[in-house]
Design a protein around this motif. Structure first.
Motif, PDB file in Angstrom:
ATOM      1  N   TYR A   1      -6.612   0.688  -1.981  1.00 40.52           N
ATOM      2  CA  TYR A   1      -6.211   0.324  -3.342  1.00 40.52           C
ATOM      3  C   TYR A   1      -6.870   1.260  -4.362  1.00 40.52           C
TER       4      TYR A   1
ATOM      5  N   PRO B   1       0.497  -2.931  -5.590  1.00 39.77           N
ATOM      6  CA  PRO B   1       0.719  -3.924  -4.517  1.00 39.77           C
ATOM      7  C   PRO B   1       2.139  -3.852  -3.955  1.00 39.77           C
TER       8      PRO B   1
ATOM      9  N   GLU C   1       2.999  -2.959  -0.140  1.00 41.53           N
ATOM     10  CA  GLU C   1       3.836  -3.895   0.621  1.00 41.53           C
ATOM     11  C   GLU C   1       4.957  -3.115   1.307  1.00 41.53           C
TER      12      GLU C   1
ATOM     13  N   ASN D   1       3.911  -1.242   4.164  1.00 38.97           N
ATOM     14  CA  ASN D   1       3.237  -2.119   5.123  1.00 38.97           C
ATOM     15  C   ASN D   1       1.715  -1.892   5.177  1.00 38.97           C
TER      16      ASN D   1
ATOM     17  N   GLN E   1      -0.255  -3.587   2.698  1.00 44.18           N
ATOM     18  CA  GLN E   1      -0.802  -4.586   1.774  1.00 44.18           C
ATOM     19  C   GLN E   1      -2.028  -5.284   2.369  1.00 44.18           C
ATOM     20  N   ASP E   2      -1.963  -5.562   3.677  1.00 49.02           N
ATOM     21  CA  ASP E   2      -3.106  -6.244   4.306  1.00 49.02           C
ATOM     22  C   ASP E   2      -4.299  -5.317   4.489  1.00 49.02           C
ATOM     23  N   ASP E   3      -4.059  -4.028   4.348  1.00 42.43           N
ATOM     24  CA  ASP E   3      -5.152  -3.057   4.546  1.00 42.43           C
ATOM     25  C   ASP E   3      -5.656  -2.495   3.225  1.00 42.43           C
ATOM     26  N   ARG E   4      -5.312  -3.139   2.117  1.00 38.79           N
ATOM     27  CA  ARG E   4      -5.613  -2.546   0.811  1.00 38.79           C
ATOM     28  C   ARG E   4      -7.120  -2.418   0.562  1.00 38.79           C
ATOM     29  N   ARG E   5      -7.920  -3.239   1.247  1.00 39.03           N
ATOM     30  CA  ARG E   5      -9.374  -3.150   1.054  1.00 39.03           C
ATOM     31  C   ARG E   5     -10.041  -2.278   2.114  1.00 39.03           C
ATOM     32  N   LYS E   6      -9.235  -1.729   2.988  1.00 41.93           N
ATOM     33  CA  LYS E   6      -9.767  -0.876   4.051  1.00 41.93           C
ATOM     34  C   LYS E   6     -10.127   0.492   3.466  1.00 41.93           C
TER      35      LYS E   6
END
Lengths: 421, 294
Positions: free
Chosen positions: B93, B115, B119, B122, B124-129
């Protein structure tokens, strides 16, 4: 856009390992040099010592310089600072004999044995039974002074001292620049009161300590920012992010200026925080002594004295990194720092700031010297600020050219190496 | 306002070496494939369009804006280089946000778009990675997301599928096709399969020259009636290779099923096959230039 980028650059800097190393070094510098700083008490009559001041009396200059020469002649080695660097000189037989002749002509001391005897007698006279070889005691004794030979004029003395300096390779205690500094005379109570008065009235206490603070901090701030600038400059290439940034709408001026400002702010911040310690000490002392301090003195001196150095070093780091895409700036700044540090060795007491990147003033006193040299200091600081801004402007130009596929000097260097190999 | 990329008489030099020779191309909305060997000049051409290289001679306009006005072009172009990454310590992000600021997007727009784009690719679930923790495929998808962050009219992607596993490659191609619905997407690759799956219009570059410009079906048509297959022994295969360009081989015990290009049926057992893009490309690159005597 500049503001938002600036905030993100500050965040990036705060996440950088090199930044925290720099902060640790600054803390180390501060705690070792100023951590146990105590505020000067007002001089009282009958004190054992009030410190020293430089004398301009030719007789005192001659006595002090000849004392130094006798000391070093006895030891058979001489300390010199040719181009500012420390050097220990041992002479050959011929040069040693000539120094002996000069000592005889200027002080009437013939030979090493006589010189040793003069030295023994000087220290014995000060310590009663103690020997001159008792080094621990010698540290607290007045340095050796030797009476000039009868009829020796100051002009002839300077000629012979110049010759001795030449024999020693320059930068010795006998050259024009240094021999006058040998003439340190103890301050009287009146001298000390005058100095203290200036510290309280002119400097309002904090001014003097802010200068001392700057004197210690400027040494490290004369080199450390280059590491931050170089790592920031190389980060885009190492992270393979250059092209992603190059193709953005944002102007080169905004990109570079946001980075520069972020580095300046992040480097100045720990310095300002560290300055709170001496400020609080000053305030505590002032409260008891009923003195009004200048609360902003440390801020003023940090921006006026230290910031131009930080600006210049950071700008040079950015410029050379952008130009070469290498860490060459570290070498260049390292060399400049060395010259500046040793160039300032003989100007520690302040008042003679010249064009040194790191102006020195290693005392909270000597307001007179600061006042006298202020115009020179201001010119010095303005010059480095202007030079820094010019370097930033050149960096912006280079960056904008690189974004358009021009001025990729690193690529040319590598291509040249490949073609030669 | 024009919605095409116009390239007229473009010549590009690196010192004395000429990388592009008199290129003339018109690229319209949709997927456009740039095909060619490594070193054919594809990346150079794309860098000129993306304003990363100053053109030596000729004229290049992107949606009516000359590449000489770099800042204007950069507003409407998204670029995904072949070799790229992002600051490893940034999260997905943060990296998007940083590049969004550089693109001049307001805080509100960044909050809205990032976001949505994550999304779409694909992630979105890794945005803090952290970026350094992403796989090659994830990094490529992040690359696409950053390239379309400012909603550019033109997207330029250089060898985007190199190093991806087959599943990632298919997903990536589909993503590009979706993006190309309302903008120009230039896809540079030396992988013929990528072009076959995504592009209708293509140009083939060779040694800095455009040797073909047109539709994929026209390119295939050039090779129709010239693609044969035959089951031959391994010894015969060596003889076949001397005279014809073999495009594929499948070992069947002691024999080999060879697919090759020939102007006419070379021997009775050779069967005429339907041409594919790869056959057509090989025909164009080799047979059409007289490198094989068929």
């Amino acid at each position: 856009m500049l503001g938002q980028l600036f905030v993100r650059e500050c965040r990036q800097t705060a996440k950088s390992l090199i930044y925290w190393l720099i902060v640790l070094i600054l803390i180390f510098d501060f705690t070792t040099q100023l951590g146990e700083m105590e505020i000067d008490e007002e001089p009282q009559p009958g004190q054992e010592s009030y410190g020293y001041r430089q004398s301009e009396d030719p007789d005192i200059i001659m006595r002090s310089t000849l004392g130094q020469l006798t000391e070093e002649y006895v030891r058979e080695n001489y300390t010199t600072y040719p181009i500012g660097f420390y050097k220990n000189v041992t002479l050959n037989e011929k040069d040693d004999a000539r120094i002996g002749q000069i000592l005889e002509e200027t002080a009437g001391i013939a030979g090493r044995e006589s010189a040793e005897q003069v030295r023994e007698e000087w220290y014995a006279a000060q310590n009663g039974q103690d020997s001159a070889d008792n080094m621990e005691n010698m540290m607290y004794q007045e340095p050796l002074k030797v009476k000039p030979a009868d009829g020796l004029t100051y002009e002839h003395f300077t000629e012979l001292m110049d010759e001795a300096d030449k024999i020693l390779g320059g930068g010795s205690n006998y050259g024009k620049e240094y021999r006058e500094k040998n003439a340190q005379v103890p301050m009287t109570y009146e001298d000390a009161v005058k100095e203290y008065g200036a510290l309280i009235e002119e400097d309002r206490l904090t001014g003097g300590y802010a200068r001392l603070f700057c004197d210690y901090m400027v040494i490290f701030l004369g080199i450390l920012p280059v590491f931050l600038a170089v790592t920031r400059g190389l980060r885009d290439r190492r992270s393979m992010m250059q092209e992603l940034i190059y193709t953005r709408k944002c102007s080169s001026l905004t990109v570079m200026v946001s980075r520069y400002l972020a580095m300046l702010v992040m480097l100045t911040l720990p310095v300002l925080i560290l300055s709170l310690n001496p400020l609080l000490k000053c305030m505590s002392y002032a409260g008891k002594a009923g003195i009004t301090v200048d609360m902003l003195a440390f801020v003023k001196y940090t921006f006026g004295w230290l910031l131009p150095t930080v600006m210049a070093v950071t700008a040079l780091g950015m410029f050379l990194t952008e130009l070469t895409d290498t860490a060459a700036a570290v070498l260049v700044q390292g060399a400049w720092w060395f010259i500046a540090v040793f160039g300032g060795v003989d100007r520690l007491k302040g008042g003679m700031y010249g064009w040194n990147l790191m102006p020195r003033h290693n005392t909270e006193l000597n307001w007179q010297g600061f006042h006298g040299g202020f115009a020179q200091l201001a010119a010095n600081r303005l010059f480095y600020m202007a030079a820094a801004l010019l370097l930033v402007a050149l960096t912006v130009f280079i960056y904008s050219q690189k974004r358009k596929g021009r001025l990729h000097i690193r690529g040319k260097i590598l291509a040249n190496r490949k073609s030669k190999s | 306002m024009s919605t095409t990329i116009e390239i007229r008489n473009l010549n590009q030099y690196y010192g004395k070496k000429q990388a592009l020779r008199d290129i003339n191309l018109t690229i319209e909305t949709g997927m456009f494939g740039l095909l060619g060997r490594n070193g054919a000049g594809k990346t150079t051409l794309m860098k000129v369009i993306a304003t990363l290289l100053p053109r030596s001679e000729g004229e290049v306009t992107v949606c009516g804006r000359s590449t000489l006005r770099a800042q204007e072009v950069r507003r409407i172009v998204g670029y995904l280089p072949q070799d790229f990454s992002m600051y490893p310590n940034m999260t997905v992000y943060e990296a998007m946000d940083y590049l969004g600021v550089l693109s001049g997007l307001s805080k509100a727009k960044r909050r809205q778009r990032i976001p949505r784009l994550l999304e779409r690719v694909n992630l979105q679930d890794d945005r803090r990675k952290k970026v350094k923790a992403l796989s090659g495929g994830m990094k490529r998808r992040l690359g696409i997301a950053q390239a379309i962050l400012h909603n550019p009219k033109v997207l330029i992607v250089d060898e985007p599928t190199a190093g991806l596993d087959p599943e990632e490659r298919v997903r990536f191609r589909n993503l590009l096709c979706e993006i190309a619905e309302d903008r120009i997407v230039i896809l540079s690759t030396h992988i013929v399969g990528d072009i076959e799956a995504t592009c209708e219009d293509i140009a083939v570059l060779d040694e800095g020259n455009v040797i073909y410009q047109g539709t994929v079906s026209d390119l295939i048509a050039m090779a129709e009636g010239k693609v044969y297959s035959a089951e031959i022994s391994k010894r015969e295969l060596e003889l076949l290779k001397k005279d014809y360009l073999v495009t594929s081989m499948l070992t069947l015990g002691n024999n080999v099923m060879a697919r090759f290009l020939a102007e006419e049926r070379p021997f009775a057992s050779a069967k005429l096959c339907e041409a594919g893009v790869e056959d057509a490309y090989m025909y164009l690159m080799h047979v059409g230039r007289g490198e094989y005597g068929c």
